[in-house]
Design a protein around this motif. Structure first.
Motif, short mmCIF file in Angstrom:
data_model
loop_
_atom_site.label_atom_id
_atom_site.label_comp_id
_atom_site.label_asym_id
_atom_site.label_seq_id
_atom_site.Cartn_x
_atom_site.Cartn_y
_atom_site.Cartn_z
N ASP A 1 0.82 -1.21 0.00
CA ASP A 1 0.00 0.00 0.00
C ASP A 1 0.85 1.26 0.00
O ASP A 1 0.42 2.31 -0.48
CB ASP A 1 -0.91 0.02 1.24
N GLU B 1 5.26 1.76 -7.88
CA GLU B 1 4.25 1.70 -8.94
C GLU B 1 3.89 0.25 -9.27
O GLU B 1 2.71 -0.11 -9.37
CB GLU B 1 4.76 2.41 -10.19
N GLY C 1 1.79 -1.57 -6.77
CA GLY C 1 0.42 -1.08 -6.61
C GLY C 1 0.24 -0.14 -5.43
O GLY C 1 -0.89 0.07 -4.97
N THR D 1 -0.17 3.20 -3.21
CA THR D 1 -0.86 4.48 -3.42
C THR D 1 -0.23 5.61 -2.62
O THR D 1 -0.67 6.76 -2.73
CB THR D 1 -2.34 4.36 -3.02
N ARG D 2 0.81 5.28 -1.82
CA ARG D 2 1.51 6.31 -1.03
C ARG D 2 3.00 6.08 -1.18
O ARG D 2 3.50 4.95 -1.14
CB ARG D 2 1.15 6.24 0.46
N SER E 1 3.27 7.96 -10.78
CA SER E 1 1.93 7.97 -11.35
C SER E 1 0.94 7.25 -10.44
O SER E 1 1.22 6.16 -9.93
CB SER E 1 1.94 7.30 -12.73
N ASP E 2 -0.22 7.88 -10.22
CA ASP E 2 -1.29 7.31 -9.40
C ASP E 2 -0.84 7.01 -7.98
O ASP E 2 -1.36 6.10 -7.33
CB ASP E 2 -1.85 6.03 -10.05
N ILE E 3 0.16 7.75 -7.51
CA ILE E 3 0.66 7.57 -6.15
C ILE E 3 0.71 8.94 -5.47
O ILE E 3 1.14 9.92 -6.07
CB ILE E 3 2.07 6.93 -6.14
N ASP E 4 0.29 8.99 -4.22
CA ASP E 4 0.38 10.22 -3.44
C ASP E 4 1.80 10.36 -2.90
O ASP E 4 2.21 9.62 -2.01
CB ASP E 4 -0.61 10.20 -2.26
N ALA F 1 -1.24 14.61 -0.72
CA ALA F 1 -0.43 14.31 -1.90
C ALA F 1 0.24 15.56 -2.43
O ALA F 1 -0.35 16.65 -2.44
CB ALA F 1 -1.31 13.70 -2.99
#
Length: 314
Positions: free
Chosen positions: A68, A109, A112, A114-115, A167-170, A228
């Motif tokens: 995560d 990335e 998967g 997100t932080r 990308s797509d990560i805070d 973010a």
């Protein structure tokens, strides 16, 4: 959360793993193996074997693995920050903040995540005199100043930039002050007791310190509550001079007051440390971290924090 910590066995990594586990997170330690992996297990973290400077090694480690969040706390400072511009530890740490950051973002990335949190330093505001006004996260960071310190500022800027690029990560950057406390101050304590830690006889500039346990707690707060694309100053409530801190540290551990030597002697023997003590002065504000992260230092100043050194096992 399932959290991967790169640098889990370092000065901040050890209390950070403990703080993460206390908050209910599942912790994995990115390690090259050997004693580091054994220590990670002893801390309660599950080792993930890889070298962050070797992209292929990281890609193999992430195959079939998910997380995560990823936290970058790696440096190559074996005992303490470098005192000379030619220090091998400084060069390797620069690589960890550039190549290592790039590789860790790709790892995050592919896992998967997100932080993504990265270690930064308040030194990135510039190794110069900033005057009496407190520095905030809105002040320029990582900008060249046209001297030998520019490479240090550049890699701190790049480490933060990699956090924003994911990308797509805070992405979040933690601009830590100077660590102190049990584990973080051990070398300084030994040097002070041996009277081989001199200070300039001309006085020193201001800097922000932070107790190592407070730095770990702030990191957990940033993981859980940070916004973010933001940077946070992680310092205690009172910026003080270097000589104030080390005089007080000596008193706390029962050592004699540090010797004073001419500034030119320090510049010859430890030019990087001398530049930070003599040429730099900064007062740093922690209001944003307090407000947005819901964090406040358990040890608001060195007065409370140094008591933990006196109480630490000898």
């Amino acid at each position: 959360m399932k959290v991967v910590v790169a640098g889990a066995t370092g000065a901040i990594g050890r209390p950070l793993v403990a703080a993460l586990r206390q908050s209910g997170h599942q912790v994995y330690a990115l390690t090259r193996g050997g004693r580091s992996a054994e220590l990670a297990r002893a801390l309660g973290a599950t080792p993930v074997l890889a070298n962050v400077l070797e992209r292929e090694s990281l890609l193999r480690a992430v195959a079939g693995f998910s997380a995560d969040a990823v936290i970058h706390e790696l440096t190559a400072y074996r005992y303490s920050p470098p005192t000379h511009y030619r220090s091998p530890g400084l060069a390797r740490t620069n690589a960890l903040r550039t190549t290592g950051s790039r590789n860790l973002v790709e790892f995050a990335e592919k896992a998967g995540a997100t932080r993504y949190l990265t270690q930064s330093l308040i030194l990135g505001y510039g190794i110069r005199d900033h005057g009496p006004e407190p520095l905030t996260e809105l002040d320029p960071f990582g900008r060249a100043q046209g001297d030998v310190n520019d490479p240090i500022l550049s890699v701190l800027y790049e480490a933060e930039e990699w956090a924003w690029r994911a990308s797509d990560i805070d992405g979040i950057a933690l601009r830590y002050g100077i660590f102190y406390g049990p584990g973080a101050s051990d070398l300084y304590a030994r040097m002070l007791k041996a009277r081989v830690f001199p200070l300039p006889n001309t006085g020193t500039g201001h800097i922000g310190f932070v107790h190592i346990e407070d730095a770990a707690a702030a990191t957990v707060a940033a993981l859980e509550n940070g916004r973010a694309g933001q940077a946070y100053n992680i310092v205690d409530d009172e910026s003080i001079t270097w000589d104030t801190m080390f005089d007080a540290t000596a008193a706390a551990i029962g050592a004699a007051r540090p010797l004073r030597v001419p500034a030119r002697v320090l510049r010859l023997g430890t030019p990087l440390a001398a530049a930070q003590m003599l040429d730099m002065s900064m007062r740093v504000a922690n209001a944003k971290a307090r407000t947005e992260l819901g964090w406040k230092p358990r040890y608001p100043t060195y007065r409370e924090g140094l008591a933990t050194l006196a109480a630490a096992p000898r």
